[in-house]
Write a protein that holds these residues in place. Sequence first.
Motif, PDB file in Angstrom:
ATOM      1  N   TRP A 158      -1.049  -4.721  -5.411  1.00 47.72           N
ATOM      2  CA  TRP A 158      -0.997  -3.408  -4.797  1.00 47.72           C
ATOM      3  C   TRP A 158      -2.246  -3.125  -3.946  1.00 47.72           C
ATOM      4  O   TRP A 158      -2.185  -2.418  -2.954  1.00 47.72           O
ATOM      5  CB  TRP A 158      -0.872  -2.357  -5.902  1.00 47.72           C
ATOM      6  CG  TRP A 158      -0.589  -1.004  -5.391  1.00 47.72           C
ATOM      7  CD1 TRP A 158       0.580  -0.562  -4.865  1.00 47.72           C
ATOM      8  CD2 TRP A 158      -1.499   0.077  -5.330  1.00 47.72           C
ATOM      9  NE1 TRP A 158       0.448   0.740  -4.480  1.00 47.72           N
ATOM     10  CE2 TRP A 158      -0.808   1.156  -4.761  1.00 47.72           C
ATOM     11  CE3 TRP A 158      -2.836   0.241  -5.716  1.00 47.72           C
ATOM     12  CZ2 TRP A 158      -1.408   2.393  -4.549  1.00 47.72           C
ATOM     13  CZ3 TRP A 158      -3.424   1.467  -5.504  1.00 47.72           C
ATOM     14  CH2 TRP A 158      -2.716   2.526  -4.932  1.00 47.72           C
TER      15      TRP A 158
ATOM     16  N   PHE B 149      -5.527  -2.869   1.051  1.00 51.57           N
ATOM     17  CA  PHE B 149      -6.702  -2.047   1.335  1.00 51.57           C
ATOM     18  C   PHE B 149      -7.831  -2.909   1.892  1.00 51.57           C
ATOM     19  O   PHE B 149      -8.419  -2.595   2.930  1.00 51.57           O
ATOM     20  CB  PHE B 149      -7.152  -1.342   0.054  1.00 51.57           C
ATOM     21  CG  PHE B 149      -8.473  -0.637   0.187  1.00 51.57           C
ATOM     22  CD1 PHE B 149      -8.533   0.640   0.717  1.00 51.57           C
ATOM     23  CD2 PHE B 149      -9.648  -1.257  -0.195  1.00 51.57           C
ATOM     24  CE1 PHE B 149      -9.741   1.286   0.850  1.00 51.57           C
ATOM     25  CE2 PHE B 149     -10.872  -0.619  -0.064  1.00 51.57           C
ATOM     26  CZ  PHE B 149     -10.915   0.661   0.460  1.00 51.57           C
TER      27      PHE B 149
ATOM     28  N   TRP C   7       0.826  -1.199   0.000  1.00 49.07           N
ATOM     29  CA  TRP C   7       0.000   0.000   0.000  1.00 49.07           C
ATOM     30  C   TRP C   7       0.867   1.259   0.000  1.00 49.07           C
ATOM     31  O   TRP C   7       0.460   2.308  -0.496  1.00 49.07           O
ATOM     32  CB  TRP C   7      -0.892  -0.041   1.238  1.00 49.07           C
ATOM     33  CG  TRP C   7      -2.044   0.901   1.227  1.00 49.07           C
ATOM     34  CD1 TRP C   7      -2.309   1.878   2.134  1.00 49.07           C
ATOM     35  CD2 TRP C   7      -3.111   0.933   0.288  1.00 49.07           C
ATOM     36  NE1 TRP C   7      -3.459   2.524   1.807  1.00 49.07           N
ATOM     37  CE2 TRP C   7      -3.978   1.962   0.669  1.00 49.07           C
ATOM     38  CE3 TRP C   7      -3.416   0.198  -0.874  1.00 49.07           C
ATOM     39  CZ2 TRP C   7      -5.124   2.285  -0.031  1.00 49.07           C
ATOM     40  CZ3 TRP C   7      -4.560   0.518  -1.570  1.00 49.07           C
ATOM     41  CH2 TRP C   7      -5.400   1.551  -1.155  1.00 49.07           C
TER      42      TRP C   7
END
Lengths: 310, 359
Positions: free
Chosen positions: A185, A189, A129
């Motif tokens: 990536w 989240f 992140w």
Amino acid sequence: MTTVPLYEESAHRKHTPWRRIMLAVEPYIYIAPSVLLITMIMLVPLVIGLSYAFRDIQLINPFSGGFIGLEHFRTLWTDAAFWHSMKNTLVWTFASVVLQFAFGLVLALLLNNPFPGRGIVQALVFLPWAVPTFLSGLNWAWLFNPVVGPLPHWMAALGILSAPENILSDPSLAMWGPIAANVWWGIPFFAITLLAALQSIPQDIYEAASIDGAGPWRRFTDITLPFLAPTIAITVLLRTVWIANFADLIIVMTNGGPADQTQIVSSYIFTQAFRRLDFGYASAVAMVLLILLLAYSFVIILLRQAMLKR
Amino acid sequence: MASIEIQGVGKSYGAMPVLHHVDLSIQDGEFVVLIGPSGCGKSTLLRMIAGLEGITSGAIRIGGQVVNELAPKDRDIAMVFQSYALYPHMTVRDNMSYSLRLRGTPVERMTSVVSAAASKLGLDALLDRKPRTLSGGQRQRVAMGRSIVRQPKAFLFDEPLSNLDARLREQMRVEIKKLHRELGTTSIYVTHDQVEAMTLADRIVAMNGGVIQQVGTPLDLYERPTNLFVAGFIGSPAINILEGRLRCDGERRSVEIGSGERISTAPLAHGHDGQDVRVGIRPEDVQISPKADGGPTAHVELVEPMGLGTIVHIRATHHALKAFVLERVDYPVGTSISYELPASKLHIFDAMTGQRFPE
Ligand SMILES: Nc1ncnc2c1ncn2[C@@H]1O[C@H](COP(=O)(O)OP(=O)(O)OP(=O)(O)O)[C@@H](O)[C@H]1O
Ligand SMILES: [Mg+2]
């Protein structure tokens, strides 16, 4: 208690009409500066940007700039490249969100159990992140490059690829390159938000369920999922909108190629605006994307509200 | 329904022992109350029986079968949590029928069992509501309903009433007692509240510091507390404890409290002259009268009217006492009062070990 309204009434009667108007307007005067500021910062650029969609603005043509009505949208309707990028956007968004969510959920579930060294693992998991998207795009482009990266060789060894070639230059596979980078990536989240939601589930409800006779799977489907559902709805919504708009990785890794096979709507907008320098047309495409995403968000928010009410 | 045997059970969290060699055998259909101060391991013991905590040493048997390694769902017991632990996303009906659904009970049977339990607990009108729309007392009932629908081998209660107000607590206490009389299911009930313990229990288990102090009927514990801890823990207003010294005068035993004041005691089997002891006497056994009748005297320090009776705090030269009388007395502070401590009502404990002197 009763004296208060009486007093107010008598006070009101004494006011002149002018004073009464001033009293009514007063609160609005107080909030006016913030409202003005917000309008200027948020709405004005949006409106100006949208207005380009109805004008012929080409940076290389100094005589452009005239109002052309819906001309751009008519072109758009028959623009095969646009429809192709629309289809790619669906694939890109759907595959990225589903994979990010699935891996994020698994990771959150694993991190929710205590084990030695959990703090360090948590910190490591959340590392992607913090990596700039540009950097991670480059990094993944290299990983897929058979000259410097190991991935093509591994995939060939596993039989996924027939030969160790760069999937980014294979039109039928190229999209999976940016998707892989995006998933890597974006997992943190989902892992972070789902882990926070998991940790807010009271432990004794699981205990009650296990005494009631629920095994691990039933506890997951009957307790964990219903508790997570509102969080899932809102994070999936946010990520979907965000990923549909997210062209960085594609621009860095494939630039929409090969043969437009990885062109998504937002990278198409980028190409139109900054390669062809046709700002008017780019704005028209952007407006369509905006409306589609607004409609999507609206539906999800309705769903979430229905779910919370249940 | 089943008996529960706890044999030499110990529990440690890491190096910290919480329960030490607990032995307890609970008969089929018995209602046993675990009572003790906060942190003494009551919940831990209950959760070990439920299978929510591992067992460090010893064995637990339910209905004769060792359950040490069994998962909670295979032990066939039901538990009512202090927090109720209702499923917030399910209706009352679904909360109550969840365990039956997991066992694949046919729908008609499930419906009839749930509505029977609901009417028993006065929940009929609430079956389609979500827990968050219920009051604390109603949630408590749902939690009870959830455990009775599947007729488990035993009920475990962990302070089920402690989130309710005094009035509701009293009412639910009565309902739990009735329910137990009706269903006759083996029950283990953890509480802080000694009124609950005294009224509900067939037998009380008093615990302190992870060790069982005494097991017995409520009146056993009240009238013959085995040590200073149990004496002080059971009873409200609390027992009076006086420091004293044993005096042996041939066969006659007496206790000297303060400087010189002697009270005679019932015959004791043990004890030597001059031994330090603690004398316990329950407030209702202290007899006071405002007339000077030759006995020891004290003066009134405080009077607490309780409605049911009155607690009179009196102070003698060397010690203070509480007396509980049923009359509504209102002695002015400082009133001189004579008191008597009847020999048959005294509890004598060894000051060193805290154990009761055998009689
Ligand atoms: N998971 C745990 N890890 C470490 N120690 C624990 C754990 N659970 C409980 N303990 C300790 O075990 C002891 C007994 O706890 P337990 O919850 O059984 O007390 P209790 O008698 O139920 O108290 P209360 O009346 O306050 O509920 C306490 O000292 C507590 O700190
Ligand atoms: Mg407890």
